[in-house]
Design a protein around this motif. Structure first.
Motif, short mmCIF file in Angstrom:
data_model
loop_
_atom_site.label_atom_id
_atom_site.label_comp_id
_atom_site.label_asym_id
_atom_site.label_seq_id
_atom_site.Cartn_x
_atom_site.Cartn_y
_atom_site.Cartn_z
N UNK A 91 0.85 -1.19 0.00
CA UNK A 91 0.00 0.00 0.00
C UNK A 91 0.88 1.23 0.00
N UNK A 92 0.50 2.23 -0.77
CA UNK A 92 1.27 3.45 -0.97
C UNK A 92 2.69 3.16 -1.47
N UNK A 93 2.83 2.36 -2.53
CA UNK A 93 4.17 2.12 -3.06
C UNK A 93 4.73 3.37 -3.71
N UNK A 94 6.04 3.50 -3.69
CA UNK A 94 6.69 4.59 -4.41
C UNK A 94 6.78 4.21 -5.89
N UNK A 95 7.15 5.18 -6.70
CA UNK A 95 7.26 4.93 -8.14
C UNK A 95 8.26 3.81 -8.43
N UNK A 96 9.43 3.88 -7.83
CA UNK A 96 10.44 2.85 -8.12
C UNK A 96 10.03 1.48 -7.60
N UNK A 97 9.29 1.44 -6.48
CA UNK A 97 8.83 0.15 -5.97
C UNK A 97 7.83 -0.49 -6.93
N UNK A 98 6.93 0.31 -7.46
CA UNK A 98 5.95 -0.24 -8.39
C UNK A 98 6.62 -0.72 -9.68
N UNK A 99 7.62 0.00 -10.12
CA UNK A 99 8.33 -0.40 -11.34
C UNK A 99 9.11 -1.70 -11.14
N UNK A 100 9.46 -2.00 -9.90
CA UNK A 100 10.18 -3.25 -9.61
C UNK A 100 9.36 -4.49 -9.97
N UNK A 101 8.04 -4.34 -9.91
CA UNK A 101 7.16 -5.49 -10.14
C UNK A 101 7.45 -6.15 -11.49
N UNK A 102 7.76 -5.34 -12.47
CA UNK A 102 8.00 -5.86 -13.82
C UNK A 102 9.19 -6.81 -13.87
N UNK A 103 10.10 -6.70 -12.91
CA UNK A 103 11.30 -7.54 -12.91
C UNK A 103 11.20 -8.74 -11.97
N UNK A 104 10.02 -8.97 -11.41
CA UNK A 104 9.82 -10.10 -10.49
C UNK A 104 9.33 -11.31 -11.27
N UNK A 105 10.23 -12.14 -11.70
CA UNK A 105 9.89 -13.26 -12.57
C UNK A 105 9.12 -14.36 -11.87
N UNK A 106 9.18 -14.43 -10.54
CA UNK A 106 8.50 -15.49 -9.79
C UNK A 106 7.17 -15.05 -9.21
N UNK A 107 6.79 -13.82 -9.42
CA UNK A 107 5.61 -13.26 -8.77
C UNK A 107 4.33 -13.96 -9.23
N UNK A 108 3.60 -14.54 -8.26
CA UNK A 108 2.35 -15.24 -8.55
C UNK A 108 1.12 -14.46 -8.10
N UNK A 109 1.30 -13.62 -7.07
CA UNK A 109 0.17 -12.91 -6.48
C UNK A 109 0.60 -11.47 -6.18
N UNK A 110 -0.22 -10.51 -6.62
CA UNK A 110 0.14 -9.10 -6.46
C UNK A 110 -1.08 -8.27 -6.08
N UNK A 111 -0.91 -7.49 -5.02
CA UNK A 111 -1.94 -6.52 -4.62
C UNK A 111 -1.28 -5.15 -4.49
N UNK A 112 -1.81 -4.17 -5.21
CA UNK A 112 -1.29 -2.80 -5.16
C UNK A 112 -2.43 -1.87 -4.77
N UNK A 113 -2.25 -1.16 -3.65
CA UNK A 113 -3.28 -0.28 -3.14
C UNK A 113 -2.78 1.16 -3.06
N UNK A 114 -3.58 2.08 -3.56
CA UNK A 114 -3.38 3.51 -3.34
C UNK A 114 -2.02 4.03 -3.79
N UNK A 115 -1.64 3.69 -5.00
CA UNK A 115 -0.44 4.29 -5.57
C UNK A 115 -0.68 5.78 -5.78
N UNK A 116 0.27 6.62 -5.33
CA UNK A 116 0.09 8.07 -5.37
C UNK A 116 1.13 8.79 -6.22
N UNK A 117 1.98 8.06 -6.91
CA UNK A 117 3.03 8.69 -7.71
C UNK A 117 2.55 9.10 -9.08
N UNK A 118 3.48 9.45 -9.97
CA UNK A 118 3.10 9.83 -11.33
C UNK A 118 2.56 8.61 -12.09
#
Length: 237
Positions: A91-118
């Motif tokens: 919750x409230x991830x920063x811009x760089x944290x959200x961009x990290x998701x694209x590089x998570x090759x093992x990610x099976x489950x993702x919840x993103x709440x209330x992103x406030x960046x650009x």
């Protein structure tokens, strides 16, 4: 599992073998996390965390499951997330944290709440592990939300979206063109779409509108996709 409701300054040796930590507080965790960093696989922090805590999290090479709520302060500099994660709730991830998701090759489950960046754009993911996706973005950040959904359209089987029934109460989470937006995503692997309602905007007194919304969205998706409202359990099918 270590369930930490109160933190102390002394860390017992037995904690060095801990695989899972759940804490009701987000402050004062740095020392403990350094002790358990090398073997910790699951970390859930219910309180707000500062960048200093996330610095320790980034260093965890064995961490698989992370649930965290960052302090909602755009002036703070949060580090990246560990890339080997298999499950992430943030919750409230920063811009760089959200961009990290694209590089998570093992990610099976993702919840993103209330992103406030650009607003961000995501390329179609090269990884096909993600099966479960939950998003809660306000209308200002709808483009980021839809880009994230499109990025994982080829693999996501269950999708949760926070969306008001109407703009009467929670206009910020009202997405009137959601049906058309989802239709353009190419959600070929999707089996179930769940609409989540903001706590301040329940659909109890808007049952007809809720059903209409579910059916409208359902018609925009492949016929096998079940569309339901999590609050009243109404289904488009």
């Amino acid at each position: 599992m270590v369930n930490l409701k109160l933190m102390t300054c002394s860390y017992q040796p037995r904690w060095r073998d801990t695989r899972s930590v759940k804490s009701s507080r987000g402050d004062g965790l740095e020392g403990l996390l350094r002790v358990v960093a090398s073997q910790l696989e699951e970390l859930q922090i219910n309180g707000e965390v500062q960048p200093s805590v996330m610095v320790e999290v980034e260093r965890m090479t064995s961490l698989k499951r992370l649930a965290v709520k960052c302090v909602n302060d755009k002036s703070l500099d949060f580090p990246d997330l560990p890339l080997q994660l298999e499950e992430l709730k943030i919750k409230f991830p920063s811009e760089n944290q959200l961009l990290c998701v694209d590089r998570m090759s093992r990610l099976r489950s993702l919840q993103v709440l209330d992103y406030q960046g650009p607003n961000l754009s995501f390329a179609p993911s090269q990884h096909t592990a993600l099966r479960w996706l939950s998003v809660a973005f306000n209308a200002v950040h709808k483009n980021t939300m839809m880009s994230l959904i499109r990025a994982y359209a080829s693999s996501v089987q269950e999708l949760y979206i926070a969306c008001s029934v109407s703009e009467r109460i929670r206009k910020s989470f009202y997405h009137p063109n959601l049906a058309d937006d989802l239709a353009a995503c190419g959600l070929h692997a999707l089996r179930r779409l769940v609409l989540e309602r903001p706590a301040s905007d329940p659909c109890a007194d808007q049952v007809a509108s809720c059903l209409l919304q579910c059916r409208t969205i359902g018609r925009s998706l492949p016929s096998h996709v079940q569309v339901v409202c999590i609050s009243c359990n109404l289904s488009a099918l």
